[in-house]
Design an enzyme around this catalytic site. Structure first.
Site, mmCIF file in Angstrom:
data_model
loop_
_atom_site.group_PDB
_atom_site.id
_atom_site.type_symbol
_atom_site.label_atom_id
_atom_site.label_comp_id
_atom_site.label_asym_id
_atom_site.label_seq_id
_atom_site.Cartn_x
_atom_site.Cartn_y
_atom_site.Cartn_z
ATOM 1 N N ASP A 194 -5.157 2.745 -13.626
ATOM 2 C CA ASP A 194 -6.241 2.051 -12.930
ATOM 3 C C ASP A 194 -7.572 2.492 -13.533
ATOM 4 O O ASP A 194 -7.772 3.682 -13.799
ATOM 5 C CB ASP A 194 -6.277 2.436 -11.436
ATOM 6 C CG ASP A 194 -5.047 1.951 -10.683
ATOM 7 O OD1 ASP A 194 -4.372 1.044 -11.196
ATOM 8 O OD2 ASP A 194 -4.788 2.485 -9.594
ATOM 9 N N ASP A 199 -14.736 7.065 -7.350
ATOM 10 C CA ASP A 199 -13.430 7.740 -7.417
ATOM 11 C C ASP A 199 -13.609 9.168 -7.946
ATOM 12 O O ASP A 199 -13.050 10.134 -7.412
ATOM 13 C CB ASP A 199 -12.485 7.004 -8.375
ATOM 14 C CG ASP A 199 -11.941 5.694 -7.824
ATOM 15 O OD1 ASP A 199 -11.644 5.643 -6.617
ATOM 16 O OD2 ASP A 199 -11.811 4.736 -8.596
ATOM 17 N N GLU A 230 -4.971 11.637 -6.921
ATOM 18 C CA GLU A 230 -4.765 10.388 -7.654
ATOM 19 C C GLU A 230 -5.563 10.384 -8.954
ATOM 20 O O GLU A 230 -5.158 9.769 -9.940
ATOM 21 C CB GLU A 230 -5.197 9.192 -6.791
ATOM 22 C CG GLU A 230 -4.977 7.852 -7.467
ATOM 23 C CD GLU A 230 -5.492 6.663 -6.686
ATOM 24 O OE1 GLU A 230 -6.287 6.838 -5.756
ATOM 25 O OE2 GLU A 230 -5.088 5.546 -7.020
ATOM 26 N N GLU A 231 -6.681 11.088 -8.960
ATOM 27 C CA GLU A 231 -7.572 11.050 -10.119
ATOM 28 C C GLU A 231 -7.295 12.138 -11.150
ATOM 29 O O GLU A 231 -8.016 12.239 -12.148
ATOM 30 C CB GLU A 231 -9.032 11.120 -9.658
ATOM 31 C CG GLU A 231 -9.417 10.067 -8.620
ATOM 32 C CD GLU A 231 -9.090 8.628 -9.042
ATOM 33 O OE1 GLU A 231 -9.082 8.356 -10.258
ATOM 34 O OE2 GLU A 231 -8.818 7.792 -8.155
ATOM 35 N N ASP A 275 -5.797 11.254 -1.990
ATOM 36 C CA ASP A 275 -6.389 10.067 -2.601
ATOM 37 C C ASP A 275 -7.864 10.183 -2.245
ATOM 38 O O ASP A 275 -8.262 9.887 -1.116
ATOM 39 C CB ASP A 275 -5.763 8.805 -1.995
ATOM 40 C CG ASP A 275 -6.376 7.532 -2.543
ATOM 41 O OD1 ASP A 275 -7.338 7.623 -3.332
ATOM 42 O OD2 ASP A 275 -5.892 6.445 -2.171
ATOM 43 N N LEU A 332 -10.514 8.594 -2.933
ATOM 44 C CA LEU A 332 -11.229 7.368 -2.558
ATOM 45 C C LEU A 332 -10.222 6.233 -2.503
ATOM 46 O O LEU A 332 -9.742 5.771 -3.534
ATOM 47 C CB LEU A 332 -12.344 7.094 -3.578
ATOM 48 C CG LEU A 332 -13.482 6.171 -3.159
ATOM 49 C CD1 LEU A 332 -13.073 4.712 -3.069
ATOM 50 C CD2 LEU A 332 -14.098 6.607 -1.810
ATOM 51 N N ASP A 333 -9.874 5.865 -1.286
ATOM 52 C CA ASP A 333 -8.929 4.758 -1.101
ATOM 53 C C ASP A 333 -9.703 3.471 -0.834
ATOM 54 O O ASP A 333 -10.618 3.453 -0.008
ATOM 55 C CB ASP A 333 -8.004 5.057 0.085
ATOM 56 C CG ASP A 333 -7.078 3.895 0.366
ATOM 57 O OD1 ASP A 333 -6.242 3.596 -0.500
ATOM 58 O OD2 ASP A 333 -7.219 3.261 1.430
ATOM 59 N N GLU A 347 -0.597 8.653 -0.234
ATOM 60 C CA GLU A 347 -0.885 7.449 0.553
ATOM 61 C C GLU A 347 0.200 7.279 1.628
ATOM 62 O O GLU A 347 -0.079 7.320 2.827
ATOM 63 C CB GLU A 347 -1.001 6.209 -0.351
ATOM 64 C CG GLU A 347 -2.258 6.279 -1.229
ATOM 65 C CD GLU A 347 -2.470 5.108 -2.165
ATOM 66 O OE1 GLU A 347 -3.626 4.672 -2.309
ATOM 67 O OE2 GLU A 347 -1.495 4.640 -2.801
HETATM 68 P P1 AHG Z 1 -6.819 2.834 -4.392
HETATM 69 O O1 AHG Z 1 -8.195 2.271 -4.210
HETATM 70 O O2 AHG Z 1 -6.729 4.296 -4.027
HETATM 71 O O3 AHG Z 1 -6.220 2.511 -5.733
HETATM 72 O O4 AHG Z 1 -5.865 2.185 -3.293
HETATM 73 C C1 AHG Z 1 -5.888 0.794 -3.097
HETATM 74 C C2 AHG Z 1 -4.620 0.424 -2.373
HETATM 75 C C3 AHG Z 1 -4.730 0.402 -0.869
HETATM 76 O O5 AHG Z 1 -5.861 0.897 -0.315
HETATM 77 C C4 AHG Z 1 -4.578 -1.044 -0.516
HETATM 78 O O6 AHG Z 1 -3.782 -1.163 0.634
HETATM 79 C C5 AHG Z 1 -3.953 -1.662 -1.722
HETATM 80 O O7 AHG Z 1 -4.222 -0.840 -2.808
HETATM 81 C C6 AHG Z 1 -4.482 -3.036 -2.019
HETATM 82 O O8 AHG Z 1 -3.735 -3.580 -3.031
HETATM 83 P P2 AHG Z 1 -3.960 -5.079 -3.560
HETATM 84 O O9 AHG Z 1 -5.266 -5.063 -4.289
HETATM 85 O O10 AHG Z 1 -2.768 -5.319 -4.453
HETATM 86 O O11 AHG Z 1 -3.989 -6.001 -2.360
HETATM 87 MN MN MN Z 2 -5.474 4.431 -2.335
HETATM 88 MN MN MN Z 3 -7.884 6.002 -4.750
#
Ligand code: AHG
Ligand code: MN
Ligand code: MN
Length: 352
Positions: free
Chosen positions: A66, A72, A94-95, A113, A115-116, A280
Site C-alpha cells: 500500500d 500513516d 502495519e507500517e 495499525d 492509522l486505520d 485489525e
Molecule cells: P488501512 O487504512 O489501515 O489500510 O485500512 C483500511 C481498511 C479498513 O479500514 C477498511 O474497512 C477497509 O480497508 C476498506 O477497504 P476498501 O477500500 O476495499 O473498501
Molecule cells: Mn487498517
Molecule cells: Mn493503516
C-alpha cells in the site's frame, strides 16, 4: 457549557481495574500511553490541511505494497514513541516490515495499525488507531514469535476513533468493553457512553458491495437475501452502511448492532480478504466478543486462529451474534440457502 454528569474518569477506571487484577498493570500502562498519544493525534487530525498534507501519498509503500500517506508514517512515529513509555518489549506495525524491539525486559508485545482508514483522511471521515496487547512468551526464539499467538491470548485490545468525538474503545482482561471520550476542555477521557452490548440480531450490514462479482457464493447468497428485505427469506428490510474505515464501522456496530463483512474474494491477493489478523481483526474481535458479539473468518472464531505471519490477512465478519452465526450457516451448508423454493433456481443451479 454543560457539565458531564456522573461520568467516570479513564484514569480512575484503570486504577480500579488494576486494583482488582494486578496482572493488568502493564496493559493499563500501555492504555495510558495510547490515550496520551491519541490526544496529540486528535489535535493534528482536527487541523487537517491547516496542519499539512496529511493525506498526501509518499513515495514509500508498506509491507503490503500500500502507498503510505504522510499521516500513516506520522502516526507510526507518535505511537512508537508512546510505547517507549510503557513495558513494551516489541512492536509490530502495519507500517514496519519487521518487529521493532523496544525494551527487552518488557512484559508485553503490541501490534498496531497506527492509522486505520487512510483513504478517508482527506475526506474528513472518521479514522483511527487499532491496537492489540499480548503477553511476551518466555524463551521466544525471536521478537516475531511473541506475535504468533492466537488472539485469544490478548490481555487487552481496542482502538481510538478520531471522529466528531475522539473516543478510546478498549477491553482489558475479561472485563467488558468500554468507551471513553476525550473532553478537549480538560484533555481527559471520560465514560460518556455506557459499556456497549451488541444487539444479538440486526438488520444493518456493512460490506464493500463493489466487490460483489468477486465474492464466493455463500457471501453473495447472504447479501442477496439482505437486499431482498421483507420480500426475501430473511423477511426483514435491511439497511447498508460502509465507511471505508474499520474503526468507524466497528464503533457503529458496538452502539447499534449490525454485521460487518470483508470476506476473501477472487481478486488477485484478496483470497484472505484485505484486513490484517494481528492489528485489525484480532483487536476488533476481542472487543466485539467482550461486548456480546461474535467475530469469525466466515467459519472459525477469529480469536482461535494461529497467525501464519505478522502481516497475515484474514477474512473478517463481526457484529451481532445471531447474524454472524447465520452467515456461518450459509458457508457450512449449501442446502441452507438452496432449499428455499423461490430462490432455488437462482442459487442452486447457477451459483452454488
Ligand atoms: P488501512 O487504512 O489501515 O489500510 O485500512 C483500511 C481498511 C479498513 O479500514 C477498511 O474497512 C477497509 O480497508 C476498506 O477497504 P476498501 O477500500 O476495499 O473498501
Ligand atoms: Mn487498517
Ligand atoms: Mn493503516
Amino acid at each position: 457549557m454543560p457539565q458531564l454528569a456522573g461520568t467516570e474518569d479513564f484514569a480512575a477506571y484503570l486504577d480500579q481495574t488494576v486494583e482488582l487484577d494486578a496482572r493488568l498493570d502493564g496493559a493499563a500502562q500501555v492504555l495510558r500511553a495510547i490515550a496520551a498519544a491519541s490526544i496529540e493525534m486528535s489535535e493534528l487530525i482536527s487541523l487537517g490541511r491547516l496542519y499539512g498534507q496529511l493525506g498526501a501519498s509518499r513515495a514509500s509503500t508498506n509491507t503490503d505494497g500500500d502507498v503510505q500517506k504522510e499521516l500513516d508514517v506520522l502516526a507510526n512515529d507518535i505511537f512508537v514513541s508512546a510505547f517507549r513509555q510503557a513495558p513494551v518489549a516489541a512492536i509490530v506495525s502495519e507500517e514496519l516490515s519487521e518487529p521493532l524491539v523496544l525494551d527487552p525486559a518488557g512484559s508485553l508485545a503490541v501490534a498496531m495499525d497506527p492509522l486505520d482508514g487512510s483513504s478517508n483522511i482527506d475526506a474528513n471521515v472518521s479514522i483511527g488507531t487499532i491496537f492489540s496487547i499480548l503477553p511476551v512468551l518466555a524463551n521466544a526464539s525471536s521478537a516475531e514469535a511473541h506475535f504468533l499467538q492466537p488472539g485469544r491470548m490478548q490481555i487487552g485490545a481496542g482502538f481510538v476513533i478520531y471522529g466528531p468525538q475522539t473516543s478510546l474503545v478498549f477491553a482489558l482482561g475479561s472485563n467488558q468493553t468500554q468507551i471513553f471520550t476525550l473532553d478537549r476542555r480538560d484533555g481527559r477521557f471520560y465514560q460518556a457512553v455506557s459499556a456497549p452490548i451488541i444487539a444479538r440480531e440486526c438488520a444493518e450490514y456493512a460490506i464493500n458491495a463493489s466487490n460483489y462479482r468477486h465474492w464466493d457464493a455463500p457471501v453473495r447468497a447472504f447479501i442477496d437475501d439482505c437486499v431482498q428485505g421483507a420480500e426475501g427469506p430473511l423477511k426483514r428490510n435491511h439497511n447498508m452502511r460502509w465507511t471505508g474505515s474499520l474503526v468507524a464501522d466497528a464503533y457503529r456496530i458496538l452502539l447499534r448492532g449490525g454485521i460487518f463483512l470483508y470476506p476473501g474474494d477472487h481478486r488477485a491477493g484478496y483470497q484472505d480478504g484485505r484486513l490484517r489478523l494481528l492489528y485489525e481483526a484480532n483487536p476488533v474481535a476481542f472487543i466485539v466478543e467482550l461486548a456480546g458479539g461474535l467475530a469469525t473468518d466466515c467459519v472459525r472464531p477469529i480469536l482461535d486462529i494461529v497467525p501464519s505471519g505478522i502481516h497475515a490477512r484474514v477474512p473478517l465478519v463481526f457484529g451481532s451474534a445471531a447474524t454472524v452465526e447465520l452467515l456461518t450457516c450459509y458457508h457450512g451448508d449449501p442446502q441452507f440457502s438452496a432449499d428455499r423454493a423461490p430462490l432455488f433456481g437462482k442459487r442452486g443451479l447457477i451459483r452454488l
